[in-house]
Motif scaffolding. Structure first.
Motif, PDB file in Angstrom:
ATOM      1  N   GLN A 152       0.815  -1.219   0.000  1.00  0.00           N
ATOM      2  CA  GLN A 152       0.000   0.000   0.000  1.00  0.00           C
ATOM      3  C   GLN A 152       0.843   1.261   0.000  1.00  0.00           C
ATOM      4  OE1 GLN A 152      -2.474  -0.721   3.456  1.00  0.00           O
ATOM      5  NE2 GLN A 152      -4.150  -1.574   2.206  1.00  0.00           N
ATOM      6  N   HIS A 153       2.115   1.145   0.378  1.00  0.00           N
ATOM      7  CA  HIS A 153       2.995   2.315   0.411  1.00  0.00           C
ATOM      8  C   HIS A 153       3.943   2.364  -0.783  1.00  0.00           C
ATOM      9  CE1 HIS A 153       1.626   2.467   4.605  1.00  0.00           C
ATOM     10  NE2 HIS A 153       1.986   3.739   4.580  1.00  0.00           N
ATOM     11  N   THR A 157       3.609   4.596  -6.928  1.00  0.00           N
ATOM     12  CA  THR A 157       3.017   4.080  -8.164  1.00  0.00           C
ATOM     13  C   THR A 157       3.594   4.709  -9.426  1.00  0.00           C
ATOM     14  OG1 THR A 157       1.215   5.702  -7.960  1.00  0.00           O
ATOM     15  CG2 THR A 157       0.848   3.520  -7.006  1.00  0.00           C
ATOM     16  N   ASN A 202       0.011  -2.105  -6.058  1.00  0.00           N
ATOM     17  CA  ASN A 202      -0.628  -1.223  -5.081  1.00  0.00           C
ATOM     18  C   ASN A 202      -2.145  -1.347  -5.132  1.00  0.00           C
ATOM     19  OD1 ASN A 202      -1.889   1.759  -4.695  1.00  0.00           O
ATOM     20  ND2 ASN A 202      -0.207   1.437  -3.259  1.00  0.00           N
ATOM     21  N   ALA A 213      -3.385  -4.772  -3.737  1.00  0.00           N
ATOM     22  CA  ALA A 213      -2.667  -5.161  -2.523  1.00  0.00           C
ATOM     23  C   ALA A 213      -3.451  -6.162  -1.678  1.00  0.00           C
ATOM     24  CB  ALA A 213      -2.343  -3.910  -1.696  1.00  0.00           C
TER      25      ALA A 213
END
Length: 572
Positions: free
Chosen positions: A77-78, A81, A96, A99
């Motif tokens: 998630q971190h 992108t 992402n 995820a």
């Protein structure tokens, strides 16, 4: 602005063979660069039993890596992108966005890879982007290889790195002289500690001899087996050593230029540039270097400088002895120096001593430098910041001219973004270490802001002070004072990983009758270069702060309270 600042040089006319011909297409240029990068790899010498016995660990520490779904999910998630994918084509945006669906299968793959000590083949390939450094663009030696590796592998590297870093921090393994790739350490902390030592020596009436070292392709020439020996010496468990060994060995690379690629080539040495784990492995490889040196030194990854105080010619003998010790270290661990790029600088003294390094079995006298770029800051033999002020002002002015050419009408909102993001940072990079004190140097920087504020619509005919007020900014000199105070707060409260006593001396308690509890003592100074250095110039201003500002619980809170305090002082 991003498109305007993106530099995409044509890499097609690289010199090949005997230098009489050049490349004609991207595929040919990619192959030439690939062949050149491959030449820099180290052919590792045999490790004898004596060295192997010397590197045996005293004990092994239990160390488990957590590849839990929640940990993997957080990493996915971190992901940024907008980054490029590796050779496997798996884009970080895909990872992402998916995820939630991918965290479980990736968690299982990571755990299986770590337990078996084997990485998938796609994770050990890299597409290399050649980054132009300086010099002739037709010389393949003027390009640096940066690897684009598999994003899923980078996620796993990140988890392993976090665990390894916690272990290293807990055992206090990394040397205090190393500032590169470490939390709460930076180019600024390196320069502050360096200039603190230098200005103190000059104020005592001594000179300084500084040697700037340059390694030959440092990250690409780390020998794998010797690196593993050093990791074993730390007491890492066998499963982590086995996984790291598989991670750094049997890798392949290819060079890519605008969609054209070279043939695949074997990577025989080094830690992958562009990887997550590579920089930490390099820090551990050079971590024992200060144990061989008696002189003072500072390191930022592979950027290393040694120095000694010089009162007479004989004082330089110890520095030359350290160079010989350094040669022994480089010979033992096969991380070669480049004597042609190693420089010596004689600061504020006339006892010019020649220093030498061995090169191809012959002594090579180091070139004398009168101006050196140290971590982005220009250092001259008199330690005055004039050169750095001119260079930074020229860079900022160059960007300002580009803005004026491409943005004919700039309103206040546009100015806030353009100026604060792309122009002013050039004049404030590591400013605490080289803040100007001469009027001419102060004006060189302020002149850039004066011109920048005139570009905004509606500012014609107004004074500089009126423009600053309408644009809600302050003079650069006042911003430098604010930056100094913020850095003092970070150092004294442990937000920077520095020993405060290396820069400051706390005021005696019997004299600290009023104000806050972190008051500093201002030492008498003989020279202006010392008087106006960070650790001295800021003492009076820091001591004058009210208690509620110094007692702020966080950096952001300190900034807000400091801004309110400075506004009240201006109004009064």
């Amino acid at each position: 602005m991003r498109k305007l600042q993106t530099n995409k040089p044509e890499v097609r006319d690289l010199v090949v063979g005997n230098g009489t011909s050049g490349t004609t297409c991207d595929a040919e240029a990619a192959q030439v660069l690939c062949d050149h990068f491959q030449q820099s790899f180290t052919i590792e010498k045999h490790i004898d039993n004596c060295m192997h016995d010397e590197m045996q660990p005293e004990c092994s520490f239990p160390l488990s890596v957590d590849f839990d779904e929640a940990v993997v999910l957080q990493k996915l998630q971190h992901l940024k992108t907008d980054k490029s994918p590796g050779p496997d084509g798996l884009h970080p945006m895909l990872l992402n966005c998916c995820a939630q669906e991918l965290c479980r299968p990736l968690s299982l793959i990571y755990q299986k890879s770590y337990d078996t000590g084997i990485l998938p083949g796609d994770w050990k390939t890299a597409s290399v982007c050649p980054i132009y450094k300086k010099g002739s663009r037709s010389d393949p030696g003027n390009y640096r290889p940066v690897s684009l590796t598999s994003i899923p592998c980078k996620v796993m590297e990140s988890i392993v790195r976090d665990t390894l870093l916690d272990f290293i921090t807990d055992k206090n393994i990394l040397t205090c002289y190393q500032h590169g790739f470490r939390k709460r350490r930076s180019c600024l902390t390196n320069l502050l500690e360096t200039f603190e030592a230098w200005t103190c020596a000059l104020d005592e009436g001594l000179g300084i001899d500084v040697i700037y070292l340059d390694y030959r392709k440092a990250f690409d020439t780390v020998p794998h087996n010797r690196l593993l020996l050093k990791l074993m010496k730390l007491g890492l468990p066998d499963n982590m050593l086995r996984w790291i060994q598989n991670f750094i060995t049997s890798r392949k690379m290819r060079v890519g230029l605008r969609g054209s690629f070279s043939a695949w080539a074997d990577v025989l040495s080094g830690v992958p540039q562009g990887s997550i784990l590579g920089p930490l492995l390099f820090l551990l490889f050079v971590n024992d270097l200060p144990d061989w040196i008696r002189s003072e030194m500072q390191m930022f990854a592979d950027d290393t400088k040694l120095w000694c105080k010089v009162g007479q010619v004989s004082d330089s003998i110890s520095l030359q002895d350290d160079l010989r010790q350094l040669e022994h270290w480089t010979d033992k661990w096969q991380l070669a120096l480049n004597p042609d790029k190693c420089k010596v600088m004689h600061i504020c003294h006339d006892h010019a001593t020649a220093y030498e390094l061995q090169h191809n079995g012959k002594p090579r006298v180091l070139d004398v430098s009168y101006e050196e770029k140290d971590l982005g800051v220009y250092v001259s033999t008199d330690l005055k910041p004039s050169t750095q002020c001119v260079k930074s002002a020229n860079r900022a002015m160059s960007v300002l001219r580009m803005v004026k050419r491409n943005f004919p009408r700039i309103d206040r909102d546009d100015f806030a973004v353009l100026y604060k993001t792309y122009i002013r940072p050039h004049m404030e990079y590591c400013i605490q270490a080289w803040s100007p004190y001469l009027v001419k140097d102060i004006e060189v920087l302020e002149k850039v802001q004066r011109r920048a504020t005139k570009c905004v619509m509606g500012m014609k005919g107004k004074t500089y002070e009126q423009r600053l007020q309408l644009l809600n900014i302050t003079t650069l000199e006042k911003r430098r004072q604010r930056g100094d105070l913020i850095e003092v707060y970070k150092i004294l409260t442990g937000k920077e990983d520095m020993d405060p006593l290396r820069l400051f001396q706390f005021a005696p308690r019997e004299l600290n009758l009023r104000g806050h509890h972190l008051k500093l003592y201002k030492k008498p100074c003989r020279l202006n270069i010392r008087k106006y250095f960070f650790s001295q110039r800021i003492v009076s201003l820091w001591n004058s702060l009210p208690i509620h500002v110094v007692a702020a619980p966080s950096v952001n809170s300190f900034k807000n309270r400091l801004d309110d305090h400075m506004a009240d002082m201006d109004n009064s």
